[in-house]
Design a protein around this motif. Structure first.
Motif, PDB file in Angstrom:
ATOM      1  N   ILE A 313       0.837  -1.207   0.000  1.00 58.04           N
ATOM      2  CA  ILE A 313       0.000   0.000   0.000  1.00 58.04           C
ATOM      3  C   ILE A 313       0.871   1.256   0.000  1.00 58.04           C
ATOM      4  O   ILE A 313       0.624   2.209  -0.751  1.00 58.04           O
ATOM      5  N   VAL A 314       1.923   1.252   0.825  1.00 60.50           N
ATOM      6  CA  VAL A 314       2.826   2.412   0.891  1.00 60.50           C
ATOM      7  C   VAL A 314       3.530   2.617  -0.444  1.00 60.50           C
ATOM      8  O   VAL A 314       3.588   3.744  -0.978  1.00 60.50           O
ATOM      9  N   PHE A 315       4.068   1.546  -1.015  1.00 61.76           N
ATOM     10  CA  PHE A 315       4.791   1.655  -2.281  1.00 61.76           C
ATOM     11  C   PHE A 315       3.865   2.000  -3.447  1.00 61.76           C
ATOM     12  O   PHE A 315       4.310   2.603  -4.425  1.00 61.76           O
ATOM     13  N   THR A 316       2.590   1.609  -3.352  1.00 62.51           N
ATOM     14  CA  THR A 316       1.636   1.981  -4.402  1.00 62.51           C
ATOM     15  C   THR A 316       1.473   3.492  -4.457  1.00 62.51           C
ATOM     16  O   THR A 316       1.478   4.102  -5.540  1.00 62.51           O
ATOM     17  N   TYR A 317       1.337   4.114  -3.291  1.00 64.84           N
ATOM     18  CA  TYR A 317       1.249   5.579  -3.246  1.00 64.84           C
ATOM     19  C   TYR A 317       2.553   6.215  -3.735  1.00 64.84           C
ATOM     20  O   TYR A 317       2.536   7.203  -4.486  1.00 64.84           O
ATOM     21  N   PHE A 318       3.665   5.635  -3.304  1.00 61.76           N
ATOM     22  CA  PHE A 318       4.969   6.198  -3.685  1.00 61.76           C
ATOM     23  C   PHE A 318       5.180   6.124  -5.190  1.00 61.76           C
ATOM     24  O   PHE A 318       5.545   7.122  -5.837  1.00 61.76           O
ATOM     25  N   TYR A 319       4.936   4.943  -5.766  1.00 59.40           N
ATOM     26  CA  TYR A 319       5.207   4.770  -7.197  1.00 59.40           C
ATOM     27  C   TYR A 319       4.198   5.539  -8.050  1.00 59.40           C
ATOM     28  O   TYR A 319       4.537   6.027  -9.121  1.00 59.40           O
ATOM     29  N   THR A 320       2.959   5.644  -7.585  1.00 59.15           N
ATOM     30  CA  THR A 320       1.963   6.450  -8.310  1.00 59.15           C
ATOM     31  C   THR A 320       2.371   7.912  -8.319  1.00 59.15           C
ATOM     32  O   THR A 320       2.219   8.614  -9.329  1.00 59.15           O
ATOM     33  N   ALA A 321       2.921   8.378  -7.193  1.00 67.26           N
ATOM     34  CA  ALA A 321       3.343   9.781  -7.102  1.00 67.26           C
ATOM     35  C   ALA A 321       4.476  10.099  -8.059  1.00 67.26           C
ATOM     36  O   ALA A 321       4.551  11.218  -8.603  1.00 67.26           O
ATOM     37  N   ILE A 322       5.373   9.122  -8.304  1.00 61.72           N
ATOM     38  CA  ILE A 322       6.503   9.414  -9.184  1.00 61.72           C
ATOM     39  C   ILE A 322       6.200   9.103 -10.657  1.00 61.72           C
ATOM     40  O   ILE A 322       6.924   9.561 -11.527  1.00 61.72           O
TER      41      ILE A 322
END
Length: 440
Positions: A313-322
């Motif tokens: 979940i954390v990495f999904t937000y991170f990768y979507t942001a970049i």
């Protein structure tokens, strides 16, 4: 059935598409043959039975058994994927690579060239680790010469796989790198389903049927997650050119619910082995370290899956942001004369897009996390280990994504030649969704 046969005839009636399909099959056949060519100096009869487990088992699934076979394609295309991830992160942190990314096609070619160069040291480093996983009984003449020659052969094998992927992209249907990974995964499916049927036997035929139904539902859920988009309406003002006046056009910006794809699972999976490795250092001196090492070495434990799902979940937000930049989308709209109805161009549009993206990313991240831990749940429910790998995780998401992209490629060829598409009603909507109102 008649519609399906007619579609197949239409596909092979297009000469260019027919040639590309045969080229793709030819390159895939070469890759699969290479997966069974054992490294020189290795006795295949002495390799470990049952294949690899844990992280190596996941890697072996993605490589179609090439890892456990100790073949010349033992690492396949994975070092190239690692290099691609590194370069993608550098485009965020390093100004030079940010500039290359904005240069269009020329910058993209330079980044691809850097990716190929970076692949070489990565595959050489990983080949050393691979040699350590080979059973010492299987190595006929261990020593420096064997290590050095194996490093060169595995490096050459990875570069050859990379070349095959590029050839599939240029001369075949497309998505060459992804296609090679998908073929490796699919090659394990017949053996997995036969093994599951044999394990259940005649008495467990009903349970096996239920497992197939659940697998079908999981695949449908992955398709929905992959295809789901939130459309933001965009209005273009009237344009006057000479004596011609163009009416205002209404299009949309498609924001994918799962814009990060499979990358959050890959990132999270790579971190999940850190606790077990660190705990193994102190497991003899501490009961807590021993407990942590035991729980995080078992991917069916609730502790492992809870941390795994949280990281996804954390990495999904991170990768979507970049990967999705609301500021760039807003600037592209402003330059092209477009605007979101009821929202001011510029900063307000960027904030509006960012707010929508934040809202749709949460359900996408939760569903992605559930899909990632579903193989562990299937294994606990009594599904055999090889078959449970197809109930979710990296393997299933890659397969679904590549198949949908390939169907989109074939669909575009059919529609360009004025044939009916592959679906009787509606159109396939994948990563090449039409009516996109932004320049990517």
């Amino acid at each position: 059935m008649k519609k399906f046969i007619e579609t197949i005839k239409n596909i092979f009636a297009i000469e260019d598409l027919r040639t590309r399909i045969f080229n793709t099959l030819f390159f895939i056949a070469i890759y699969r043959l290479g997966s069974f060519v054992v490294l020189p100096g290795v006795d295949p009869t002495r390799l470990k039975d049952g294949g690899a487990e844990g992280l190596f088992g996941i890697l072996d699934t993605l490589l179609g058994g090439a890892f456990s076979n100790a073949s010349i394609f033992a690492l396949g295309i994975m070092p190239y994927i690692s290099a691609s991830i590194v370069l993608q992160l550098l485009t965020i942190a390093v100004p030079y690579f940010q500039k290359l990314q904005k240069e269009g096609e020329s910058g993209r070619k330079k980044i691809n060239q850097y990716t190929r160069i970076l692949t070489i040291p990565i595959v050489m480093a990983q080949s050393v680790g691979f040699i350590a996983t080979i059973s010492q009984d299987a190595i006929i003449a261990p020593g420096t010469f064997f290590t050095f020659s194996t490093m060169l052969i595995i490096t050459a094998g990875t570069l050859f796989c990379m070349w095959l992927g590029e050839k599939i992209t240029d001369k075949g249907i497309g998505n060459g790198i992804s296609m090679i990974i998908m073929i490796g995964i699919v090659s394990r499916f017949p053996g997995a389903i036969i093994g599951e049927a044999a394990a259940k036997g005649m008495r467990g035929s009903l349970i096996f049927l239920i497992e197939l139904v659940v697998l079908f539902l999981v695949v449908m859920a992955v398709i929905v997650l992959t295809q789901a988009v939130r459309r933001i309406p965009v209005q273009y003002a009237k344009q006057v050119g000479g004596t011609t006046q163009l009416n205002a056009q209404r299009q949309f910006i498609p924001l994918k619910v799962n814009a990060a794809g499979v990358m959050p699972i890959i990132f999270a999976q790579s971190l999940m082995f850190v606790p077990a490795i660190v705990a193994s250092v102190w497991q003899n001196d501490s009961d807590t370290a021993s407990y942590i090492g035991q729980k995080f070495s078992d991917y069916t434990s609730w502790q492992y899956n809870l941390v795994f799902a949280t990281l996804i979940i954390v990495f999904t937000y991170f990768y979507t942001a970049i990967s999705v930049n609301p500021n760039q989308i807003a600037d592209d709209l402003k330059r092209s004369g477009g605007f979101v109805p009821g929202v001011k161009p510029g900063r307000d549009t960027s904030e509006h897009i960012d707010e929508i993206l934040t809202h749709i990313t949460l359900p996408g991240a939760i569903v992605l996390a559930l899909i990632a831990i579903f193989p562990a749940l299937a294994l606990l429910a009594g599904v055999t280990r090889p078959f449970s790998a197809f109930y979710g995780g990296t393997s299933l998401i890659i397969m679904v994504g590549v198949v949908l992209d390939t169907l989109n490629q074939v669909e575009s060829y059919l529609l360009m030649r004025h044939y009916d598409g592959m679906m009787k009603t509606g159109k396939l909507r994948g990563r090449n969704t039409p009516n996109v109102a932004l320049a990517s």
